[in-house]
Design an enzyme around this catalytic site. Structure first.
Site, PDB file in Angstrom:
ATOM      1  N   LYS A   1       0.846  -1.196   0.000  1.00  0.00           N
ATOM      2  CA  LYS A   1       0.000   0.000   0.000  1.00  0.00           C
ATOM      3  C   LYS A   1       0.877   1.240   0.000  1.00  0.00           C
ATOM      4  O   LYS A   1       1.906   1.293   0.685  1.00  0.00           O
ATOM      5  CB  LYS A   1      -0.919  -0.019   1.223  1.00  0.00           C
ATOM      6  CG  LYS A   1      -1.970   1.081   1.239  1.00  0.00           C
ATOM      7  CD  LYS A   1      -2.908   0.918   2.437  1.00  0.00           C
ATOM      8  CE  LYS A   1      -3.972   1.997   2.485  1.00  0.00           C
ATOM      9  NZ  LYS A   1      -4.895   1.832   3.638  1.00  0.00           N
TER      10      LYS A   1
ATOM     11  N   SER B   1      -9.670   1.802   2.602  1.00  0.00           N
ATOM     12  CA  SER B   1      -8.855   2.527   1.663  1.00  0.00           C
ATOM     13  C   SER B   1      -7.741   1.690   1.037  1.00  0.00           C
ATOM     14  O   SER B   1      -7.035   2.171   0.148  1.00  0.00           O
ATOM     15  CB  SER B   1      -8.204   3.724   2.379  1.00  0.00           C
ATOM     16  OG  SER B   1      -7.316   3.275   3.404  1.00  0.00           O
TER      17      SER B   1
ATOM     18  N   SER C   1     -10.342  -0.396   6.803  1.00  0.00           N
ATOM     19  CA  SER C   1      -9.607  -0.349   5.531  1.00  0.00           C
ATOM     20  C   SER C   1      -8.884  -1.626   5.153  1.00  0.00           C
ATOM     21  O   SER C   1      -8.347  -1.736   4.054  1.00  0.00           O
ATOM     22  CB  SER C   1      -8.604   0.814   5.548  1.00  0.00           C
ATOM     23  OG  SER C   1      -9.280   2.032   5.451  1.00  0.00           O
TER      24      SER C   1
END
Length: 526
Positions: free
Chosen positions: A129, A207, A231
């Site tokens: 990420k 996210s 997330s």
């Protein structure tokens, strides 16, 4: 839940809350810190592949690929090339990555091929990420603020994964500053759900959207995410993955662009419980750069926990476990079937548990929003100089900057009250509990695991979440591993995209996948 774990977690939660209020990391020092040594992985981390996975390296789980590499049936260079080929073919549609490190991954795979395998992550390609620092590689958190930021070193979890032999394939798209599903900083939708690549409106989860799509779309074996408000578990549920949010402090946040000091949790998004256990084993541990990691109970043997016992055709969970069922949870046929399957596993029992006193108040928006000053405080210089840097998510930062200290302190007190009630009124009656929302356990820093339990009639994955007591990631993994031993939802993969390449290029160029407004962001904000 042991009395020691309860005392340690209550004390540390109070200390972390105080640190957040004062701006100081006032936590006790550890007797030792991460030395750079890799953790020990048992033989259970190496799993003989399913017959249908042998012919396609991208279908192998981490544990299966580790077995293939161990026995000389697969080279790191071959698995890296297989994933890079899929990225080249399909990421124009998926838009899971914002940076692909093809040359670096090939070089790392070549080097891995010359070394002896010592961990199950040796030569395994991962997606990272884009709020995790990566040495010499742009780390943007998908924001205007960090669009040109190139960190000088790796975030601690990335360094640990690399030390275990993992290979970074690239950085993944995410919600701007970790707030929503993946969009551009100005709100244009980018990453799609791997199960419905032609329909950008299908929620891919956020996210950690890009990591989820890359793993679900077989463009990475596993990957990293962060969770502040769902997330990790939300994109895992949306895309048929197993995502593990560990207890606060299990994994260092050093080198991860922050969202909330008391709620940020790094963790893995994986294909199944065994892979999640392997990833967390590598990522977890003390770190001198993050006081939240220090002085915790030892990490249990997650690999063993994620290895169910099967005898005479019957599956047994490794530890007798009471699964708490909250009022109203069994509201759908899919959830009812899930509970029925769990109830059929030896040594698992279902028990009804109540919502703790004042649950709706203590987990509602008023108290949940006390997280907002924590996200604003580190960014005050930017808020004072140029609001445009925050793009479409600026409202949340302004709300935090304008919230008074009284509300924040009251919220921290409410958090401790909620924690005591969860421990007393839920975990005195059960060992793990089904969740209808990740928010309460995100507030508290308790561990959660999201995993698949079925599909809608339209073929979109359906997942659920289990929450655990402090530092009991092993019990969560044990339950999910047993469930996955008697079901096959987690083995199902989405069909490859059929969107023509020209259409994919046009979509990427024009960003014509819809757009989130500032109001949309506030509604979805983690």
């Amino acid at each position: 839940m042991t009395a020691v774990n309860r005392r340690v977690f209550l004390a540390r939660t109070a200390a972390i809350s105080a640190a957040a209020a004062t701006g100081a990391a006032a936590l006790p020092a550890a007797a030792s810190a991460w030395s750079g040594r890799t953790p020990k992985f048992g033989d259970g981390a190496y799993v003989k592949p399913r017959p249908e996975a042998i012919s396609d390296p991208t279908e192998l789980t981490v544990a299966e690929a580790a077995w293939m590499i161990r026995y000389g049936k697969l080279k790191p260079a071959d698995i890296v090339e297989a994933y890079l080929a899929r990225i080249g073919r399909f990421d124009g549609v998926y838009q899971a990555f914002n940076t692909v490190l093809a040359d670096e991954a090939r070089a790392a795979a070549k080097a891995a091929g010359r070394k002896k395998q010592t961990t199950p992550l040796h030569g395994i390609p991962l997606a990272i990420k884009d709020n995790y620092w990566t040495a010499g590689v742009r780390t943007t958190a998908n924001s205007f603020l960090f669009q040109d930021f190139v960190p000088p070193y790796d975030a601690t979890p990335v360094a640990k994964l690399k030390a275990s032999g993992a290979i970074v394939l690239g950085k993944t798209q995410m919600g701007p500053l970790a707030t929503t599903r993946a969009t551009t900083p100005d709100g244009r939708v980018t990453t799609v759900n791997a199960w419905t690549p032609g329909n950008p409106a299908t929620d891919p989860g956020g996210s950690s959207t890009g990591t989820a799509t890359s793993v679900a779309g077989r463009m990475a074996a596993s990957g990293t995410g962060t969770q502040t408000g769902g997330s990790i578990t939300a994109p895992s549920n949306a895309q048929n993955l197993t995502g593990l949010k560990p207890t606060m402090g299990r994994v260092s946040l050093a080198g991860i662009i922050p969202l909330s000091y008391t709620r940020d949790h790094p963790g893995p998004l994986a294909r199944d419980a065994k892979d999640a256990a392997i990833m967390l084993t590598a990522m977890a541990g003390e770190d001198p750069a993050d006081p939240r990691t220090q002085g915790l109970p030892p990490l249990p043997d997650l690999i063993e926990a994620a290895t169910p016992v099967v005898s005479k055709g019957r599956c047994r969970v490794r530890r007798r476990t009471r699964v708490g069922v909250l009022p109203g949870y069994a509201s759908t046929a899919t959830r009812q079937a899930f509970l029925s399957t769990l109830d059929g596993i030896t040594d698992v029992s279902l028990v009804d548990v109540p919502f703790p006193d004042q649950w709706d108040l203590l987990t509602g928006n008023d108290f949940n929003n006390v997280r907002l000053p924590e996200r604003s405080e580190p960014f005050m210089p930017y808020l004072r100089s140029d609001l445009r840097g925050f793009g479409v998510s600026v409202t949340g930062w302004l709300q935090g900057a304008l919230m008074g200290g009284n509300e924040f302190i009251t919220g921290q007190r409410a958090k401790l009250l909620l924690l005591e009630r969860v421990l007393d009124q839920i975990f005195e009656k059960c060992d793990v509990v089904v969740q209808t929302s990740p928010v309460p356990f995100d507030i508290l820093g308790l561990p959660e695991i999201g995993f698949p339990i079925g599909f809608t009639t339209a073929g979109v994955p359906v997942g659920t979440i289990l929450g655990g007591a402090p530092y009991e990631e092993d019990r969560l993994l044990a339950v999910v591993a047993a469930y996955q031993a008697v079901t096959d939802w987690h083995h199902r993969r989405p069909a490859d995209p059929v969107v023509p390449a020209a259409t994919a290029r046009a979509l990427k160029a024009t960003g014509d996948r819809g757009r989130l407004s500032a109001d949309d962001v506030v509604a979805q904000m983690q």
